[in-house]
Design a protein around this motif. Structure first.
Motif, PDB file in Angstrom:
ATOM      1  N   LEU A   1     -16.184   2.044   7.313  1.00 60.53           N
ATOM      2  CA  LEU A   1     -16.523   1.507   5.990  1.00 60.53           C
ATOM      3  C   LEU A   1     -17.824   0.694   6.023  1.00 60.53           C
ATOM      4  O   LEU A   1     -18.650   0.779   5.119  1.00 60.53           O
ATOM      5  CB  LEU A   1     -15.377   0.630   5.462  1.00 60.53           C
ATOM      6  CG  LEU A   1     -14.041   1.326   5.204  1.00 60.53           C
ATOM      7  CD1 LEU A   1     -12.956   0.305   4.882  1.00 60.53           C
ATOM      8  CD2 LEU A   1     -14.147   2.339   4.071  1.00 60.53           C
TER       9      LEU A   1
ATOM     10  N   PHE B   1      -8.952  -1.640  -0.333  1.00 62.25           N
ATOM     11  CA  PHE B   1      -8.675  -1.113   0.999  1.00 62.25           C
ATOM     12  C   PHE B   1      -9.526  -1.821   2.057  1.00 62.25           C
ATOM     13  O   PHE B   1      -9.045  -2.152   3.144  1.00 62.25           O
ATOM     14  CB  PHE B   1      -8.923   0.403   1.013  1.00 62.25           C
ATOM     15  CG  PHE B   1      -8.610   1.062   2.319  1.00 62.25           C
ATOM     16  CD1 PHE B   1      -7.334   1.034   2.849  1.00 62.25           C
ATOM     17  CD2 PHE B   1      -9.608   1.721   3.026  1.00 62.25           C
ATOM     18  CE1 PHE B   1      -7.050   1.646   4.064  1.00 62.25           C
ATOM     19  CE2 PHE B   1      -9.334   2.339   4.237  1.00 62.25           C
ATOM     20  CZ  PHE B   1      -8.058   2.298   4.755  1.00 62.25           C
TER      21      PHE B   1
ATOM     22  N   ARG C   1     -18.572  -3.738  -0.111  1.00 57.98           N
ATOM     23  CA  ARG C   1     -17.191  -4.192  -0.320  1.00 57.98           C
ATOM     24  C   ARG C   1     -16.629  -4.873   0.926  1.00 57.98           C
ATOM     25  O   ARG C   1     -15.952  -5.895   0.841  1.00 57.98           O
ATOM     26  CB  ARG C   1     -16.284  -3.005  -0.634  1.00 57.98           C
ATOM     27  CG  ARG C   1     -16.361  -2.530  -2.074  1.00 57.98           C
ATOM     28  CD  ARG C   1     -15.629  -1.192  -2.147  1.00 57.98           C
ATOM     29  NE  ARG C   1     -15.498  -0.726  -3.497  1.00 57.98           N
ATOM     30  CZ  ARG C   1     -14.324  -0.588  -4.130  1.00 57.98           C
ATOM     31  NH1 ARG C   1     -13.190  -0.889  -3.517  1.00 57.98           N
ATOM     32  NH2 ARG C   1     -14.276  -0.151  -5.362  1.00 57.98           N
TER      33      ARG C   1
ATOM     34  N   HIS D   1       0.112   4.122  -2.067  1.00 54.12           N
ATOM     35  CA  HIS D   1      -1.160   3.807  -2.724  1.00 54.12           C
ATOM     36  C   HIS D   1      -2.348   3.902  -1.796  1.00 54.12           C
ATOM     37  O   HIS D   1      -3.425   3.426  -2.115  1.00 54.12           O
ATOM     38  CB  HIS D   1      -1.131   2.395  -3.310  1.00 54.12           C
ATOM     39  CG  HIS D   1      -0.139   2.236  -4.404  1.00 54.12           C
ATOM     40  ND1 HIS D   1       1.190   1.995  -4.157  1.00 54.12           N
ATOM     41  CD2 HIS D   1      -0.253   2.309  -5.746  1.00 54.12           C
ATOM     42  CE1 HIS D   1       1.834   1.908  -5.313  1.00 54.12           C
ATOM     43  NE2 HIS D   1       0.987   2.095  -6.283  1.00 54.12           N
ATOM     44  N   GLY D   2      -2.170   4.484  -0.616  1.00 51.97           N
ATOM     45  CA  GLY D   2      -3.291   4.628   0.306  1.00 51.97           C
ATOM     46  C   GLY D   2      -4.340   5.565  -0.267  1.00 51.97           C
ATOM     47  O   GLY D   2      -4.050   6.363  -1.161  1.00 51.97           O
ATOM     48  N   PRO D   3      -5.565   5.478   0.241  1.00 52.15           N
ATOM     49  CA  PRO D   3      -6.648   6.316  -0.283  1.00 52.15           C
ATOM     50  C   PRO D   3      -6.476   7.785   0.067  1.00 52.15           C
ATOM     51  O   PRO D   3      -6.959   8.659  -0.631  1.00 52.15           O
ATOM     52  CB  PRO D   3      -7.895   5.739   0.375  1.00 52.15           C
ATOM     53  CG  PRO D   3      -7.417   5.012   1.588  1.00 52.15           C
ATOM     54  CD  PRO D   3      -6.035   4.538   1.276  1.00 52.15           C
TER      55      PRO D   3
ATOM     56  N   TRP E   1       0.817  -1.225   0.000  1.00 51.22           N
ATOM     57  CA  TRP E   1       0.000   0.000   0.000  1.00 51.22           C
ATOM     58  C   TRP E   1       0.843   1.265   0.000  1.00 51.22           C
ATOM     59  O   TRP E   1       0.320   2.363  -0.201  1.00 51.22           O
ATOM     60  CB  TRP E   1      -0.935   0.024   1.214  1.00 51.22           C
ATOM     61  CG  TRP E   1      -2.127  -0.848   1.014  1.00 51.22           C
ATOM     62  CD1 TRP E   1      -2.291  -2.118   1.477  1.00 51.22           C
ATOM     63  CD2 TRP E   1      -3.306  -0.536   0.271  1.00 51.22           C
ATOM     64  NE1 TRP E   1      -3.507  -2.603   1.067  1.00 51.22           N
ATOM     65  CE2 TRP E   1      -4.146  -1.655   0.325  1.00 51.22           C
ATOM     66  CE3 TRP E   1      -3.732   0.594  -0.443  1.00 51.22           C
ATOM     67  CZ2 TRP E   1      -5.392  -1.693  -0.296  1.00 51.22           C
ATOM     68  CZ3 TRP E   1      -4.970   0.558  -1.065  1.00 51.22           C
ATOM     69  CH2 TRP E   1      -5.783  -0.568  -0.994  1.00 51.22           C
TER      70      TRP E   1
END
Lengths: 260, 260
Positions: free
Chosen positions: A155, A101, A165, A38-40, A35
């Motif tokens: 989430l 994620f 998800r 590449h994290g959100p 990650w």
């Protein structure tokens, strides 16, 4: 405690036990490190990288101790970089590709919850170096647990898409949770010597904490009868581990004699 | 200090200046993070990830301040993930692919040495938030400098192969060092207000510290007349930045409205 202080018949089981614990964290740490960058969000990029660092750091001390117990001069780097998949002892759970994620968060939550109860007990291990590692790891794991639980709720109780998800990730990962409680003659030999933790009683505690979090996250507990995969503890891995190791090991294997 | 306290004619230059500093660290941090799980030894894996974390953390506060100064409601995440290559202001030096371990170390050393002298001065900036960021960053950078200098000497004064690799990296990177001292009207406007650092006097200091380290590492100072690339400060980048951004930005851009 050096290898000399361990009863000869416990040396091999303890080596195996340390590999299991070290490999779980090495492989999970590697998946988390994917990650990096590449994290959100930037903040989460940093948080995931910190989790990865903790795991790899824990793996490093566990594998170092494994090398000491084995007594054949292998360092933590030898163990990390010069073993093949069949010699790895990690749970299948941690080798699955990082997914999205939500998948990463659910896996982390399931594993960190298990580790919470496991490491609590492991601090009483009769093998002092292991007890010490457990104490330090327990604190780091507490942060991992809080962090992943927080995201699980955000989430799960978030948008329709994020909820779905995370529910899918949970359903998929559930079939890899039973292996966390796997025990065999390695555990038995060490439990008799007060070194290993009895995993049996942890299962109810784990399930109860998971159930509570899922409720808060408005997620459904997966089908308890789902097929449970296992094999990692004895070297039978998914194809994913091979790919991961190929990537992780290419540099040290290409320059085995490099003086870094 | 919020945007309201800045003279109107300085708002745009200061925004640019903060982007330059923030983007350098964001892109360098991303390049460092590509080593996650790929370091030559476990310990170095952790060290490089720590460097990456520092850089991304520094970028985060610098870009946040940039958003504040701009005054249009853009967050650090908006600036990191929703700008195109032409709007990035980082040095070309930091966007070059990570290369081998020696390349990464040489780049880090060259940049951290520059940052050492730069951040020392920046702590006196009349823009208080920037002075504060500089003070914190200076300490982190000191570790980066020591770490990369140590490896520079180990590799340079190591085996024949490691020496040659590091010398090649140095020769290749040298043509991207002049840009660190690039100044234009952005710097001039801010220097008059005591906000920006005059880079001109830093060059000799930088060269002198670099020369000393190269000597200890038994490396040759590259040809001083090598062609010097530039363009990053005004948005003219190599193709490498586009690829890096594609990778870094895919997730937030795919789910712009996700409530993470």
């Amino acid at each position: 405690m050096s290898a000399q202080n361990i009863a000869p018949e416990l040396q091999q089981p303890l080596f195996e036990y340390l590999l299991r614990l070290g490999d779980d964290r090495l492989i999970l740490g590697h998946r988390l490190s994917e990650w990096c960058g590449h994290g959100p969000i930037l903040e989460e990029d940093i948080a995931l990288a910190n989790l990865a660092l903790d795991c790899i750091g824990q793996a490093s001390v566990l594998l170092k101790e494994a090398g000491t117990v084995e007594g054949q001069g292998r360092s933590e780097d030898d163990l990390a970089y010069f073993r093949d998949a069949i010699d790895f002892r990690n749970l299948l759970l941690v080798e699955l590709p990082k997914g999205d994620f939500g998948f990463t968060i659910v896996r982390q939550f399931l594993f960190s919850t298990f580790s919470y109860f496991f490491l609590e007990k492991l601090q009483q291990s009769a093998h002092k170096p292991l007890a010490g590692i457990a104490a330090k790891t327990f604190k780091e794991n507490l942060y991992h647990l809080r962090h992943s639980r927080k995201w699980l709720v955000v989430l799960g109780d978030g948008t329709e898409e994020s909820h779905q998800r995370v529910q899918n990730a949970l359903d998929e990962l559930w079939g890899y949770t039973e292996e966390m409680f796997y025990m065999d003659q390695v555990d038995e030999a060490l439990m008799n010597a007060g070194i290993a933790v009895d995993l049996q009683p942890l299962k109810e505690q784990w399930l109860s904490m998971v159930r509570e979090a899922l409720q808060e996250a408005t997620l459904e507990l997966p089908d308890p009868d789902v097929y449970q995969h296992q094999g990692g503890r004895t070297g039978f891995h998914t194809e994913h581990l091979g790919h991961l190791l190929a990537e992780m090991q290419i540099l040290p294997r290409s320059y085995p004699d490099a003086r870094w």
